[in-house]
Design an enzyme around this catalytic site. Sequence first.
Site, mmCIF file in Angstrom:
data_model
loop_
_atom_site.group_PDB
_atom_site.id
_atom_site.type_symbol
_atom_site.label_atom_id
_atom_site.label_comp_id
_atom_site.label_asym_id
_atom_site.label_seq_id
_atom_site.Cartn_x
_atom_site.Cartn_y
_atom_site.Cartn_z
ATOM 1 C CG ASN A 1 28.313 35.329 44.083
ATOM 2 O OD1 ASN A 1 28.277 36.553 44.072
ATOM 3 N ND2 ASN A 1 29.298 34.655 44.635
ATOM 4 C CG ASP B 1 29.912 38.403 45.715
ATOM 5 O OD1 ASP B 1 29.152 38.549 46.682
ATOM 6 O OD2 ASP B 1 30.792 37.523 45.660
ATOM 7 C CG HIS B 2 29.371 39.705 39.558
ATOM 8 N ND1 HIS B 2 30.639 40.093 39.238
ATOM 9 C CD2 HIS B 2 29.410 38.370 39.734
ATOM 10 C CE1 HIS B 2 31.417 39.030 39.214
ATOM 11 N NE2 HIS B 2 30.697 37.975 39.511
ATOM 12 C CG HIS C 1 33.653 36.315 48.590
ATOM 13 N ND1 HIS C 1 34.553 35.949 47.608
ATOM 14 C CD2 HIS C 1 34.352 36.339 49.742
ATOM 15 C CE1 HIS C 1 35.742 35.770 48.155
ATOM 16 N NE2 HIS C 1 35.649 36.003 49.443
ATOM 17 N NE ARG D 1 37.964 39.369 46.933
ATOM 18 C CZ ARG D 1 38.379 38.350 46.177
ATOM 19 N NH1 ARG D 1 37.524 37.635 45.498
ATOM 20 N NH2 ARG D 1 39.663 38.069 46.090
ATOM 21 N NE ARG E 1 38.486 42.410 44.997
ATOM 22 C CZ ARG E 1 39.310 41.556 44.396
ATOM 23 N NH1 ARG E 1 38.917 40.920 43.322
ATOM 24 N NH2 ARG E 1 40.524 41.350 44.860
ATOM 25 C CG HIS E 2 32.339 42.172 45.623
ATOM 26 N ND1 HIS E 2 32.210 41.485 46.779
ATOM 27 C CD2 HIS E 2 33.072 41.387 44.788
ATOM 28 C CE1 HIS E 2 32.841 40.318 46.670
ATOM 29 N NE2 HIS E 2 33.383 40.232 45.480
ATOM 30 C CD GLU F 1 31.360 32.574 47.334
ATOM 31 O OE1 GLU F 1 32.188 33.435 47.012
ATOM 32 O OE2 GLU F 1 30.678 31.975 46.513
ATOM 33 C CB THR G 1 36.816 36.192 40.216
ATOM 34 O OG1 THR G 1 35.835 35.413 40.899
ATOM 35 C CG2 THR G 1 37.404 35.366 39.083
ATOM 36 C CB THR G 2 37.392 32.782 44.152
ATOM 37 O OG1 THR G 2 36.609 33.755 44.827
ATOM 38 C CG2 THR G 2 38.027 31.854 45.152
ATOM 39 C CD GLU H 1 30.718 26.569 45.399
ATOM 40 O OE1 GLU H 1 30.220 26.950 46.480
ATOM 41 O OE2 GLU H 1 30.866 27.316 44.417
ATOM 42 C CG HIS I 1 34.813 30.275 39.833
ATOM 43 N ND1 HIS I 1 35.449 30.687 38.696
ATOM 44 C CD2 HIS I 1 34.999 31.257 40.744
ATOM 45 C CE1 HIS I 1 36.003 31.867 38.924
ATOM 46 N NE2 HIS I 1 35.746 32.237 40.159
HETATM 47 N N1 PXP Z 1 31.304 29.741 44.108
HETATM 48 C C1 PXP Z 1 32.367 30.334 44.719
HETATM 49 C C2 PXP Z 1 32.964 29.640 45.902
HETATM 50 C C3 PXP Z 1 32.877 31.560 44.269
HETATM 51 O O1 PXP Z 1 33.900 32.136 44.894
HETATM 52 C C4 PXP Z 1 32.234 32.199 43.178
HETATM 53 C C5 PXP Z 1 32.721 33.538 42.716
HETATM 54 O O2 PXP Z 1 32.487 34.495 43.690
HETATM 55 C C6 PXP Z 1 31.135 31.557 42.586
HETATM 56 C C7 PXP Z 1 30.702 30.322 43.051
HETATM 57 C C8 PXP Z 1 30.394 32.172 41.427
HETATM 58 O O3 PXP Z 1 31.243 32.242 40.337
HETATM 59 P P1 PXP Z 1 30.735 32.989 39.023
HETATM 60 O O4 PXP Z 1 30.548 34.420 39.392
HETATM 61 O O5 PXP Z 1 31.862 32.769 38.057
HETATM 62 O O6 PXP Z 1 29.463 32.330 38.616
#
Ligand code: PXP
Length: 235
Positions: free
Chosen positions: A7, A9-10, A43, A45, A49-50, A70, A100-101, A149, A189
């Site tokens: 992922n 996003d960060h 993701h 959103r 935001r990102h 996502e 976060t989610t 998931e 997650h």
């Molecule tokens: N899976 C889903 C569905 C998520 O929403 C997220 C967070 O965006 C992740 C995985 C990844 O989570 P983390 O950033 O805590 O590894």
Amino acid sequence: MARLGVNIDHIATLRQARRTFEPDPANAVGIVERAGAYGIVCHLREDRRHLNERDLRLVRELCKSHLNLELAASDEIIEIAREVGPDVCTLVPERREEVTTEGGLDVAGRLAALKKAVERLAPIPVSAFIAPVEEQVMASLDAGFTAVELHTGEYANARPGPERDERLARLAEGAETAAGVGLYVAAGHGLTYINVAPVVELGVFSEYNIGHSIIARAVFTGLEEAVREMALLVG
Ligand code: PXP
């Protein structure tokens, strides 16, 4: 062998902290793929935001492996997803005030609406991000999802000990139920280099989607090394 989805996003979160142009999440795609990940996860959103649409379109263009988008079951984002064409979509709950989610999707409680969302996304296969609960697994099957998931956040938030063991057992049970009815089963997650091993040892997940821990490590090691290390742990 289980697959690793990274992922990204960060990376965009860091850019948005300064509302500048760097780091660019699109630049991560080739590095993540070269490091041995199965695919890219991001993701879009509703509050952007990102990641934004420009990022998503670029990531789609550059991603030669597998793109998992996502999204919340909102008309606007579903329309964008249909246009961009990720390899798979993962429907997640979304609240503006969350960092976060936070929880899983209540598929059982929103069956008709989610069934419609899955139908609108077709032919893109759709996964449901859910708690490891039988009712949610069975509802996901009814709604037409082809994958789930399982939300590993509760497990990840527990300290090692009986409570964490119990949460781990719930994940195993949820995954077995989902696989038993023919769903593809991923986990994600809150997974880190430290807490992922017991989940992998269960041997029940086909895929792990991990973001924060990998990007956090990348600050020190570089992204390619960070992804390579995680791919070794899950594979
Ligand atoms: N899976 C889903 C569905 C998520 O929403 C997220 C967070 O965006 C992740 C995985 C990844 O989570 P983390 O950033 O805590 O590894």
